[in-house]
Design a protein around this motif. Structure first.
Motif, mmCIF file in Angstrom:
data_model
loop_
_atom_site.group_PDB
_atom_site.id
_atom_site.type_symbol
_atom_site.label_atom_id
_atom_site.label_comp_id
_atom_site.label_asym_id
_atom_site.label_seq_id
_atom_site.Cartn_x
_atom_site.Cartn_y
_atom_site.Cartn_z
ATOM 1 N N VAL A 129 37.447 48.928 32.568
ATOM 2 C CA VAL A 129 36.494 48.458 33.571
ATOM 3 C C VAL A 129 37.317 48.013 34.773
ATOM 4 N N HIS A 130 37.209 48.741 35.851
ATOM 5 C CA HIS A 130 37.944 48.387 37.071
ATOM 6 C C HIS A 130 37.164 47.326 37.844
ATOM 7 N N HIS A 131 37.898 46.310 38.298
ATOM 8 C CA HIS A 131 37.252 45.165 38.961
ATOM 9 C C HIS A 131 38.224 44.602 40.001
ATOM 10 N N TYR A 132 38.297 45.261 41.144
ATOM 11 C CA TYR A 132 39.273 44.842 42.155
ATOM 12 C C TYR A 132 38.866 45.361 43.532
ATOM 13 N N GLY A 133 39.612 44.905 44.543
ATOM 14 C CA GLY A 133 39.372 45.370 45.905
ATOM 15 C C GLY A 133 38.416 44.496 46.697
#
Length: 223
Positions: A183-187
């Protein structure tokens, strides 16, 4: 702002005044960590060069690596926006002041007042720039002359992890027949602390979907 309030800022023709909340990360983040470990979570510190290093110890990875996602996720759209600020001792300053586009601000806190700032796209330099610091202090003193009496001036530099949009999504990585759910959670750029709670809830929802995927695709003998 009223005419009387605007008299403090003769170089401006209008302004807005409002009451809001201020969250200080230096205090808030340790509180969050304590809350997490108090609920039984285990905190590990480890440097990794590849998300696959976490497999098979972990079935699901939440990637919150920020600028590190350039390497860990191969995301070349993420870039730093350098911010330099000053932390000063000026306990008489009780109200925040933010000017124009937000590049000039005075934010009082529990133990210091933050003066800013910069927004330098693509700059990876973590060393303070003395000329920038002098400019910040000069501009903030123009807004609040009493800051000429501030002491214990410290320089701080940070890199905001920016990209065209926040990456909040699932990805299934496959290598040599092995699967790793991510689960990508950045930016979030400079707005992370403002939207973190809702963003984290959405990330948690995606993690639940990943758990459901594992339970419905992995043989019970392997659970």
């Amino acid at each position: 702002m009223t005419e009387a309030e605007l008299k403090r800022f003769p170089q401006h023709v209008f302004g807005q005044s409002f009451t809001t909340l201020k969250c200080e990360g230096a205090v808030y983040l340790p509180w969050l960590e304590k809350r997490l470990t108090g609920d039984g979570a285990l905190m590990l510190t480890r440097r990794i060069e590849d998300l696959w290093e976490l497999h098979p110890s972990f079935d699901i990875v939440v990637n919150c690596s920020g600028l590190g996602s350039r390497k860990l996720a191969g995301d070349l759209t993420i870039f730093p926006v350098r911010g330099q600020v000053l932390k000063v001792h000026a306990p008489w300053v009780k109200h925040f002041i933010r000017d124009g586009s937000g590049l000039m601000y005075i934010y009082p806190g529990a133990s210091s007042v933050t003066l800013g700032g910069t927004r330098q796209k693509g700059d990876w330099n973590l060393s303070p720039d003395a000329e920038v610091s002098r400019d910040i202090l000069s501009r903030c003193c123009a807004l609040e002359p009493s800051l000429h009496g501030a002491c214990n001036i410290r320089e701080k530099v940070g890199l905001r992890p920016c990209r065209p949009g926040v990456r909040l999504q699932k990805e299934l990585l496959v290598r040599d027949g092995q699967r790793l759910l991510v689960v990508h959670h950045y930016g979030h750029g400079s707005g992370g602390i403002s939207v973190h709670w809702g963003s984290a809830l959405e990330a948690a929802r995606l993690v639940k979907e990943c758990v459901h995927t594992l339970r419905t695709t992995v043989p019970k003998s392997q659970l």
